[in-house]
Design an enzyme around this catalytic site. Structure first.
Site, mmCIF file in Angstrom:
data_model
loop_
_atom_site.group_PDB
_atom_site.id
_atom_site.type_symbol
_atom_site.label_atom_id
_atom_site.label_comp_id
_atom_site.label_asym_id
_atom_site.label_seq_id
_atom_site.Cartn_x
_atom_site.Cartn_y
_atom_site.Cartn_z
ATOM 1 N N ASP A 153 31.995 -17.324 4.297
ATOM 2 C CA ASP A 153 31.556 -18.509 3.594
ATOM 3 C C ASP A 153 32.492 -19.831 3.911
ATOM 4 O O ASP A 153 31.633 -20.823 4.168
ATOM 5 C CB ASP A 153 31.548 -18.287 2.068
ATOM 6 C CG ASP A 153 30.506 -18.939 1.232
ATOM 7 O OD1 ASP A 153 29.645 -19.566 2.068
ATOM 8 O OD2 ASP A 153 30.918 -19.069 0.006
ATOM 9 N N HIS A 236 23.562 -22.336 5.491
ATOM 10 C CA HIS A 236 23.445 -21.628 4.314
ATOM 11 C C HIS A 236 21.904 -21.652 4.192
ATOM 12 O O HIS A 236 21.434 -20.568 3.532
ATOM 13 C CB HIS A 236 24.014 -22.548 3.262
ATOM 14 C CG HIS A 236 25.342 -22.222 2.583
ATOM 15 N ND1 HIS A 236 26.477 -22.432 3.407
ATOM 16 C CD2 HIS A 236 25.804 -21.409 1.703
ATOM 17 C CE1 HIS A 236 27.490 -21.838 3.072
ATOM 18 N NE2 HIS A 236 27.178 -21.181 1.786
ATOM 19 N N HIS A 239 20.991 -18.553 5.616
ATOM 20 C CA HIS A 239 21.400 -17.326 4.792
ATOM 21 C C HIS A 239 20.373 -17.110 3.753
ATOM 22 O O HIS A 239 19.988 -16.070 3.487
ATOM 23 C CB HIS A 239 22.794 -17.746 3.888
ATOM 24 C CG HIS A 239 22.916 -17.093 2.530
ATOM 25 N ND1 HIS A 239 22.075 -17.247 1.560
ATOM 26 C CD2 HIS A 239 23.601 -15.664 2.370
ATOM 27 C CE1 HIS A 239 22.573 -16.514 0.541
ATOM 28 N NE2 HIS A 239 23.224 -15.493 1.152
ATOM 29 N N HIS A 253 27.131 -12.561 0.530
ATOM 30 C CA HIS A 253 26.703 -13.917 0.829
ATOM 31 C C HIS A 253 27.295 -14.533 2.057
ATOM 32 O O HIS A 253 26.778 -14.758 3.052
ATOM 33 C CB HIS A 253 27.015 -14.849 -0.402
ATOM 34 C CG HIS A 253 26.853 -16.016 -0.172
ATOM 35 N ND1 HIS A 253 25.718 -16.935 -0.251
ATOM 36 C CD2 HIS A 253 27.889 -17.210 0.151
ATOM 37 C CE1 HIS A 253 26.155 -18.117 -0.007
ATOM 38 N NE2 HIS A 253 27.240 -18.411 0.189
HETATM 39 ZN ZN LIG Z 1 28.261 -20.091 0.298
#
Ligand SMILES: [Zn+2]
Length: 353
Positions: A153, A236, A239, A253
């Site tokens: 992340d 993101h 993602h 994540h």
């Molecule tokens: Zn994140």
């Protein structure tokens, strides 16, 4: 916790939200710490997903016990739920990450999922948490894979931030970025490269070292301030697209964000040396670099297209890229990133040590 809450004027009764394992490990410590500060508390066992139904359950318990402060203790989903419930009730919120698995703890937003774990929406709040309390002794006892996910992340933060700043787009709060935020995002990346692998060793041995302290700061604070104050971009959004494929639900994540970052670097056409730095780091700490690494060894076009469409949905942060991004471009970049990662691994695994 009791001392820090009292120092900030945060009052009881406090409602603590945590999963079963965390409750088992920390309930006694909470009790002695909060008792000492004269703060009454109730513990609610987390339902497992930051979904609307769970947020409503937490709010009902909070009303029942007359909570004046909400405390979330655990991973990103627990903390997101605590922030969501506190915001709805207009209560202060304390976040105690027990793992450094994402940059959610310091932020003023939650990621809401469906009960089945599919990304649903971002929810934004008026303010950041009143207190973020991290005990690295607790982090050091968590599974190493969670720390690695947090690095994934955090790995994307600098690249997404600099893209947003270069394009003068608005940050997650709707304002402009600052030089400070961008500097913190870059420090986040530099810290990962310098300390990531050694910090991982510390957690694998369940010990706290200076490298782990710095890494936890990078995963939690630097990445949190960096993304929120400068913005998110393609990594993101990819993602979020990947969550449309149920096979990826077994992955964290940050693991999906790490692959999303490779896709972003391909989309942006950054210099090869930059891609190599990211691939080298990801391989060192065990972050995904191919589709197979996130549960998608075979991705036929009819499965790839919904992911690409989800990643480019209106309002997605992929539109912070300085050029128009279409689903076709994302689909191609996903396949290209996967090929890069596979080639990297083949090349580096075939070399004698
Ligand atoms: Zn994140």
């Amino acid at each position: 916790m009791g001392r820090e809450m009292a120092a900030l004027g945060l009052e009881g009764p406090a409602l603590l939200i945590a999963g079963k394992t965390v409750i088992g490990r920390l309930a006694d410590i909470w009790k002695s710490s909060l008792d000492e500060a004269g703060i009454r508390h109730t513990v609610h066992r987390f339902g497992g997903e930051c979904a609307l139904a769970e947020i409503e359950r937490v709010k009902a318990v909070a009303r029942q016990c007359g909570a004046r402060t909400i405390v979330g203790a655990g991973g990103g989903k627990v903390l997101d739920t605590a922030r969501a419930a506190a915001a709805d009730l207009g209560l202060p919120v304390v976040n105690c990450p027990t793992v450094a698995s994402s940059d959610a703890p310091c932020s003023a937003l939650s990621v809401i999922y469906t009960e089945e774990g599919v990304f649903q929406e971002y929810r934004f709040y008026r303010k950041n948490p009143d207190l973020v309390l991290v005990d690295t002794q607790v982090i050091a006892q968590a599974p190493p894979r969670l720390l690695v996910a947090g690095m994934g992340d955090a790995l994307a933060t600098w690249f997404e931030a600099r893209t947003c700043v270069a394009g003068s787009v608005r940050n997650m709060r709707g304002g402009g970025s600052t030089a400070a935020a961008l500097a913190l995002a870059e420090l986040c990346y530099r810290t990962l490269l310098a300390d990531g692998a050694i910090a991982l060793q510390a957690v694998s041995t369940q010990v706290v070292t200076p490298a782990l302290e710095r890494l936890v700061e990078a995963n939690t604070l630097l990445s949190g301030l960096g993304f929120e104050s400068s913005g998110l971009a393609a990594a993101h959004a990819v993602h979020n697209g990947l969550t449309a494929a149920h096979e990826t639900h077994a992955f964290f994540h940050g693991e999906k964000v790490a692959f999303g970052l490779l896709v972003q670097l391909v989309l942006e056409g950054v210099p090869r040396a930059t891609v190599d730095d990211v691939l080298g780091f990801s391989c060192d700490v065990g972050l995904p670099i191919s589709l197979a690494d996130i549960g998608l060894p075979d991705l036929p076009r009819d499965r790839l297209d919904p992911i690409a469409r989800r990643a480019t949905a209106p309002g997605e942060t992929i539109h912070n890229e300085p050029f128009e991004v279409t689903p076709d471009m994302v689909a191609d970049a996903i396949l290209a990133a996967d090929a890069l990662g596979r080639a990297w691994r083949k090349h580096h695994e075939s070399r004698p040590i």
